[in-house]
Enzyme design. Structure first.
Site, PDB file in Angstrom:
ATOM      1  CG  HIS A 130       9.807  -2.215  -0.756  1.00 19.59           C
ATOM      2  ND1 HIS A 130       9.984  -1.879   0.562  1.00 19.59           N
ATOM      3  CD2 HIS A 130       8.610  -1.697  -1.116  1.00 19.59           C
ATOM      4  CE1 HIS A 130       8.941  -1.189   0.984  1.00 19.59           C
ATOM      5  NE2 HIS A 130       8.096  -1.051  -0.019  1.00 19.59           N
ATOM      6  CG  HIS A 183       6.243  -0.603  -5.069  1.00 20.99           C
ATOM      7  ND1 HIS A 183       5.156  -1.266  -4.551  1.00 20.99           N
ATOM      8  CD2 HIS A 183       6.810   0.037  -4.019  1.00 20.99           C
ATOM      9  CE1 HIS A 183       5.051  -1.033  -3.253  1.00 20.99           C
ATOM     10  NE2 HIS A 183       6.048  -0.233  -2.900  1.00 20.99           N
TER      11      HIS A 183
END
Ligand code: AMP
Length: 128
Positions: free
Chosen positions: A114, A116
């Protein structure tokens, strides 16, 4: 910081993570952007006024950046391009921070890659 470190230390790379539940709508999330390959939603513990996570809808072995292989180049590019779209959409015209935590030393706590996007305040450097 202590709790993030603790979460990272107990996290184990597993096939399925909480992000699969978010993708499958088994648990709620606040989605801010979606296309056929990428999902972006608000971080549940925001570290800045804007804190968005971008994930690939299909993990394909990418538990973290350190697991990247050549076949992942397309999705890695899409994640970063979508991060830019999200930053614009969220009005982060004065800049923003992109973070990809990897492994225990990087404080990674969810083993589904992922990105951010953090913004809406002045970021500090070095990041700590
Ligand atoms: P990392 O520490 O880089 O692995 O980041 C994982 C992020 O996922 C953390 O910032 C968490 O706050 C966030 N997170 C964990 N569970 C959820 C959830 N259910 N919805 C949104 N964000 C989450």
């Amino acid at each position: 910081m202590a709790s993030e470190k603790e979460a990272a230390l107990v996290a184990t790379p597993s096939d399925s993570t909480i992000f699969d539940k978010i993708i499958n709508k088994e648990i709620p999330s606040t989605v801010v952007y979606e296309d056929d390959k990428v999902l972006a939603f608000k971080d549940i513990e925001p570290q800045a006024p804007v804190h968005i996570l971008l994930i690939p809808k299909v993990k394909d072995g990418l538990s973290g950046l350190s697991k990247a292989e050549e076949r992942h180049i397309d999705i890695l590019g899409r994640l970063l391009y979508a991060a830019n779209l999200v930053a614009k959409q969220e009005g982060l015209d004065d800049g923003f921070r992109i973070v990809i935590n990897d492994g225990p030393n990087g404080c990674q706590s969810v083993y589904h890659i992922h990105v951010h996007v953090l913004g809406g305040r002045q970021m500090n450097w070095p990041p700590g």
